[in-house]
Design an enzyme around this catalytic site. Structure first.
Site, PDB file in Angstrom:
ATOM      1  N   TYR A  56      -2.284  -1.252  10.789  1.00 25.51           N
ATOM      2  CA  TYR A  56      -2.273  -1.587   9.401  1.00 25.51           C
ATOM      3  C   TYR A  56      -0.957  -1.075   8.451  1.00 25.51           C
ATOM      4  O   TYR A  56      -0.377  -1.852   7.794  1.00 25.51           O
ATOM      5  CB  TYR A  56      -3.289  -0.740   8.523  1.00 25.51           C
ATOM      6  CG  TYR A  56      -3.531  -0.828   7.028  1.00 25.51           C
ATOM      7  CD1 TYR A  56      -4.098  -1.898   6.550  1.00 25.51           C
ATOM      8  CD2 TYR A  56      -2.944   0.030   6.068  1.00 25.51           C
ATOM      9  CE1 TYR A  56      -4.186  -2.155   5.481  1.00 25.51           C
ATOM     10  CE2 TYR A  56      -3.334  -0.134   4.844  1.00 25.51           C
ATOM     11  CZ  TYR A  56      -3.613  -1.156   4.319  1.00 25.51           C
ATOM     12  OH  TYR A  56      -3.844  -1.416   2.795  1.00 25.51           O
ATOM     13  N   SER A  62       0.753  -1.150   0.130  1.00 24.80           N
ATOM     14  CA  SER A  62      -0.130   0.118  -0.072  1.00 24.80           C
ATOM     15  C   SER A  62       0.844   1.460  -0.007  1.00 24.80           C
ATOM     16  O   SER A  62       2.145   1.228   0.510  1.00 24.80           O
ATOM     17  CB  SER A  62      -0.796  -0.199   1.247  1.00 24.80           C
ATOM     18  OG  SER A  62      -1.437   1.175   1.522  1.00 24.80           O
TER      19      SER A  62
HETATM   20  N1  LIG Z   1      -8.787  -0.340  -1.316  1.00 22.68           N
HETATM   21  C1  LIG Z   1      -7.606   0.686  -0.874  1.00 22.68           C
HETATM   22  O1  LIG Z   1      -7.557   1.790  -0.736  1.00 22.68           O
HETATM   23  C2  LIG Z   1      -6.381  -0.085  -0.863  1.00 22.68           C
HETATM   24  C3  LIG Z   1      -5.010   0.629  -0.739  1.00 22.68           C
HETATM   25  C4  LIG Z   1      -3.709   0.074  -0.681  1.00 22.68           C
HETATM   26  C5  LIG Z   1      -3.830  -1.231  -0.340  1.00 22.68           C
HETATM   27  N2  LIG Z   1      -5.121  -2.091  -0.492  1.00 22.68           N
HETATM   28  C6  LIG Z   1      -4.754  -3.471  -0.141  1.00 22.68           C
HETATM   29  O2  LIG Z   1      -5.443  -4.181  -1.003  1.00 22.68           O
HETATM   30  C7  LIG Z   1      -5.766  -5.596  -0.693  1.00 22.68           C
HETATM   31  C8  LIG Z   1      -7.322  -5.697  -1.080  1.00 22.68           C
HETATM   32  O3  LIG Z   1      -8.051  -4.747  -0.369  1.00 22.68           O
HETATM   33  P1  LIG Z   1      -9.663  -4.374  -0.864  1.00 22.68           P
HETATM   34  O4  LIG Z   1      -9.623  -2.739  -0.938  1.00 22.68           O
HETATM   35  O5  LIG Z   1      -9.815  -5.010  -2.120  1.00 22.68           O
HETATM   36  O6  LIG Z   1     -10.432  -4.822   0.349  1.00 22.68           O
HETATM   37  P2  LIG Z   1     -11.887  -5.551   0.577  1.00 22.68           P
HETATM   38  O7  LIG Z   1     -12.711  -5.180  -0.499  1.00 22.68           O
HETATM   39  O8  LIG Z   1     -12.393  -5.275   1.739  1.00 22.68           O
HETATM   40  O9  LIG Z   1     -11.569  -6.972   0.417  1.00 22.68           O
HETATM   41  C9  LIG Z   1     -10.791  -7.865   0.909  1.00 22.68           C
HETATM   42  C10 LIG Z   1     -10.726  -9.236   0.704  1.00 22.68           C
HETATM   43  O10 LIG Z   1      -9.762  -9.797   1.733  1.00 22.68           O
HETATM   44  C11 LIG Z   1     -10.614 -11.065   2.130  1.00 22.68           C
HETATM   45  N3  LIG Z   1     -10.068 -11.096   3.654  1.00 22.68           N
HETATM   46  C12 LIG Z   1     -10.183 -10.538   4.501  1.00 22.68           C
HETATM   47  N4  LIG Z   1      -9.327 -10.882   5.614  1.00 22.68           N
HETATM   48  C13 LIG Z   1      -9.101 -12.355   5.238  1.00 22.68           C
HETATM   49  C14 LIG Z   1      -8.742 -13.389   5.744  1.00 22.68           C
HETATM   50  N5  LIG Z   1      -8.128 -13.493   7.152  1.00 22.68           N
HETATM   51  N6  LIG Z   1      -8.695 -14.493   5.242  1.00 22.68           N
HETATM   52  C15 LIG Z   1      -8.633 -14.566   3.886  1.00 22.68           C
HETATM   53  N7  LIG Z   1      -9.376 -13.526   2.949  1.00 22.68           N
HETATM   54  C16 LIG Z   1      -9.685 -12.558   3.952  1.00 22.68           C
HETATM   55  C17 LIG Z   1     -11.996 -10.570   2.115  1.00 22.68           C
HETATM   56  O11 LIG Z   1     -12.821 -11.748   2.264  1.00 22.68           O
HETATM   57  P3  LIG Z   1     -13.445 -12.244   3.665  1.00 22.68           P
HETATM   58  O12 LIG Z   1     -13.887 -10.974   4.433  1.00 22.68           O
HETATM   59  O13 LIG Z   1     -14.691 -13.137   3.250  1.00 22.68           O
HETATM   60  O14 LIG Z   1     -12.479 -13.184   4.130  1.00 22.68           O
HETATM   61  C18 LIG Z   1     -12.004  -9.868   0.922  1.00 22.68           C
HETATM   62  O15 LIG Z   1     -12.212 -10.746  -0.217  1.00 22.68           O
HETATM   63  C19 LIG Z   1      -5.584  -5.597   0.849  1.00 22.68           C
HETATM   64  O16 LIG Z   1      -4.467  -6.285   1.169  1.00 22.68           O
HETATM   65  C20 LIG Z   1      -5.509  -3.977   1.284  1.00 22.68           C
HETATM   66  O17 LIG Z   1      -4.703  -3.613   2.379  1.00 22.68           O
HETATM   67  C21 LIG Z   1      -6.113  -1.494  -0.676  1.00 22.68           C
END
Ligand SMILES: NC(=O)c1ccc[n+]([C@@H]2O[C@H](COP(=O)([O-])OP(=O)(O)OC[C@H]3O[C@@H](n4cnc5c(N)ncnc54)[C@H](OP(=O)(O)O)[C@@H]3O)[C@@H](O)[C@H]2O)c1
Length: 257
Positions: free
Chosen positions: A152, A139
């Site tokens: 985080y 991130s």
């Molecule tokens: N969105 C942003 O602004 C952003 C920015 C920088 C980095 N990121 C990174 O991008 C990645 C994806 O984020 P996102 O924004 O797409 O989040 P999201 O929409 O909340 O999706 C998160 C996904 O991870 C799964 N998950 C969460 N905890 C888990 C666990 N313990 N075991 C297995 N699966 C798990 C969730 O499914 P379940 O809840 O069903 O397990 C869901 O499929 C993350 O690593 C996040 O830190 C996001």
């Protein structure tokens, strides 16, 4: 790296960036396997993409990772790409004593220990493949702290450091190690942050993931889509100013709680 005809395991492939990786990598002609904890989200993903293979698995649980490995490798011995995408981000007031010692490190377990354990478990298999890759999703917050999400930020900085070491140790193998330094994106992860993050700065997940896939195709090991590029420069030339800007939501969080 060729971005078609791979067998790809995406952790957290049921929402946000993971779901977008699923969509685009299926379109590119790959066999896609997704994990997540929530069965209903896995079911919805399967409904949208019937060709995708779903596995309920919690990345913070070592036993679940061992079981996932057995199931995946038996059914998909050609697995050659691992995308460590699953992640969680919470707003945490460090004055709040209600977080117990287990709960306070949840992001470390999911965002840092999770990918490290996934790599540890799947790496021997990946090394047997002719062309293999690991993509770790870090991130912009790995570059500079976002003080309302202290755990985080620690987890993502840790993952960034680990990814760099992993890449160097894999230099004489078939495994390429990518880091996707994701900027803020319009995904459910940001729902809790709507008062803290300007929605205009959030990137479209489709565009973000398309850049990530292009990066893999071009063997660009460090991928900085959209504002992540700017954040990288600002974190080097004006880290104090940037931290000051990112610290603004702290006062409001502490007043609210
Ligand atoms: N969105 C942003 O602004 C952003 C920015 C920088 C980095 N990121 C990174 O991008 C990645 C994806 O984020 P996102 O924004 O797409 O989040 P999201 O929409 O909340 O999706 C998160 C996904 O991870 C799964 N998950 C969460 N905890 C888990 C666990 N313990 N075991 C297995 N699966 C798990 C969730 O499914 P379940 O809840 O069903 O397990 C869901 O499929 C993350 O690593 C996040 O830190 C996001």
């Amino acid at each position: 790296m060729n971005i078609s005809n791979n067998t790809i395991l995406i952790t957290g492939g049921t929402s946000g960036l993971g779901l977008e990786f699923t969509r685009q990598l299926v379109d590119w002609g790959n066999t896609v396997l997704v994990t997540g904890r929530d069965l209903s989200k896995l079911g919805k993903t399967k409904k949208i993409f019937p060709q995708v293979h779903i596995f309920q698995s919690d990345v913070s649980d070592p036993k679940a990772i061992r079981e996932l490995y057995e199931r995946v490798i038996t059914q998909f011995p050609n697995l050659n790409v691992l995308i460590n995408n699953a992640g969680e981000m919470r707003k945490i007031n460090l004055h709040d004593v209600s977080y117990d010692l287990e709960n306070i490190t949840r992001e470390i377990e999911i965002n840092l220990s999770g990918p490290i354990r996934m790599v540890q478990q799947f790496l021997p298999h990946l090394k047997t493949q002719k062309a293999a890759a690991i993509l770790n999703v870090t991130s912009g917050i790995a570059l500079i702290p976002f003080p309302i999400s202290p755990i985080y930020g620690a987890s993502k900085s840790g993952l960034r450091s680990y990814t760099k070491s992993l890449r160097i140790q894999m230099k004489n193998t078939s495994v390429k190690v990518f880091e996707l330094v994701a900027p803020g994106a319009k995904t459910p992860l940001n729902d809790k942050f709507e008062k803290d993050v300007d929605p205009k700065t959030l990137m479209d997940p489709g565009k973000l993931v398309a850049i990530a896939i292009k990066g893999i195709e071009n063997d660009t090991l460090d991928i900085y889509p959209g504002l992540a590029k700017l954040l990288k420069i600002a974190s080097r030339v004006a880290p104090g100013f940037l931290l000051q800007q990112l610290s603004k939501p702290v006062d409001k969080m502490q007043l609210d709680q």
